[in-house]
Design an enzyme around this catalytic site. Structure first.
Site, PDB file in Angstrom:
ATOM      1  CG  ASP A  55       3.699  16.645  16.936  1.00 44.08           C
ATOM      2  OD1 ASP A  55       2.464  17.739  17.000  1.00 44.08           O
ATOM      3  OD2 ASP A  55       4.808  16.817  17.719  1.00 44.08           O
ATOM      4  CE1 TYR A 113       0.579  10.945  22.822  1.00 40.47           C
ATOM      5  CE2 TYR A 113       0.117  11.779  25.019  1.00 40.47           C
ATOM      6  CZ  TYR A 113       0.129  11.939  23.541  1.00 40.47           C
ATOM      7  OH  TYR A 113      -0.733  13.068  23.125  1.00 40.47           O
TER       8      TYR A 113
END
Length: 254
Positions: A55, A113
Site C-alpha cells: 500500500d 513482514y
C-alpha cells in the site's frame, strides 16, 4: 526472451503503493518505465510482475519482481543499469536470470513482514516516516503470549480490511516474533506466513498493541478467529511502520 528476477528495496513514502494507477507515482509504473527504457522499447509493452502489492506508505527491503527482456544482459550489468535510472527511493538489491517458468507471484512459498514501533514520548522527526511511534506503556510479555495464538492455519476474516476482494480468508502463519532494540528504543513485530490479506499485518499489529495496553484480553485473538467480523478489530496500524522484508521461493526459507 530471457527472464529476470529482481529483488528491490524502496522507501514507500512518496509512492502511491505498488500497483500501477492512472496519474499516480507507483512502484510498478516506475519499474515499467525504466525496464522499457533499458530494452529500448518506446511502446513500453514489457510488463513487470510483482510478488504482491504494497500500500501507499509501506516500505520494502525485499520485494521481488520479474520481467522478460528482448535480449540478454549480464545480471550485474542489469542491476547497475536499473540503479543508474531508478529514483533515489528505489533500488535493485539483486538481479538473477531465471527459467522461463519462474513467476514472482505464483512461485512464492511465503512472505516475511516487519512492523517497526518506536517507544518515544514524542515523535522522532528522523523516524516519523519509518516507524510508528507508540508512547503508551506496553506489557511485552502479554504481547508475546498473544502472538502464539496467531501461529497456525486460521480464518483471518476479522483481520481483513473492508472491501477485500478475496473469497478465501484462510491463511497460515508460520512464526511471529517480538524483537526488542533497546539501543533504538524500538520494538519490531516480525510475521512469517504463506500469504497475507489486504491490511492483515497492520490489523494484527493494532490488535497486539491493544493487548499490550490491556484493552483486550490476552487470548482475544482466538475469539476474533471465531467471530469472523472485521468490526471486532476496527483499528489498523499506520502504513509507514510496515516493511515487506522477504519473499520466500524455497520451502526451506520459511
Amino acid at each position: 526472451m530471457p527472464r529476470y528476477k529482481v529483488t528491490i528495496a524502496y522507501d514507500g513514502t512518496d509512492f502511491a503503493g505498488f500497483q500501477r494507477q492512472p496519474a499516480q507515482r507507483t512502484i510498478e509504473s516506475v519499474l515499467t518505465r525504466v525496464v522499457n527504457k533499458i530494452a529500448k522499447n518506446e511502446a513500453e509493452t514489457i510488463e513487470v510482475f510483482g510478488s504482491g502489492r504494497t500500500d501507499s506508505g509501506v516500505h520494502a527491503y525485499g520485494q521481488v519482481v520479474h520481467f522478460d527482456l528482448p535480449f540478454a544482459i549480464p545480471a550485474e550489468g542489469l542491476r547497475h543499469g536499473l540503479n543508474s535510472m531508478f529514483p533515489l527511493d528505489l533500488m535493485a538489491v539483486a538481479v538473477e536470470q531465471v527459467d522461463d517458468d519462474f513467476h514472482s507471484r505464483f512461485n512464492t512459498h511465503g512472505k516475511q513482514y516487519r512492523y517497526k514501533i518506536a517507544r518515544n514520548e514524542f515523535v522522532d522527526p528522523f523516524k516519523r516516516r519509518y516507524t510508528y511511534n507508540f508512547k503508551y506503556n506496553l506489557d511485552l510479555e502479554l504481547i508475546k503470549t498473544a502472538m502464539k495464538d496467531l501461529i497456525g492455519i486460521h480464518d483471518f476474516t476479522s483481520f481483513a480490511a473492508a472491501g477485500n476482494s478475496t473469497k478465501d480468508f484462510v491463511r497460515e502463519i508460520y512464526d511471529v516474533q517480538l524483537i526488542e532494540y533497546p539501543e533504538l528504543n524500538e520494538i519490531h513485530f516480525v510475521f512469517n506466513g504463506n500469504g497475507f490479506l489486504y491490511n492483515q499485518v497492520r490489523i494484527m499489529t493494532a490488535v497486539l498493541l491493544e493487548i499490550g495496553t490491556k484493552k483486550r484480553p490476552v487470548h482475544d485473538i482466538l475469539r476474533l478467529f471465531e467471530v469472523k467480523n472485521r468490526l471486532e478489530a476496527p483499528l489498523t496500524a499506520p502504513a509507514h511502520g510496515l516493511y515487506l522484508e522477504k519473499v520466500f521461493y524455497d520451502q526451506s526459507d520459511k
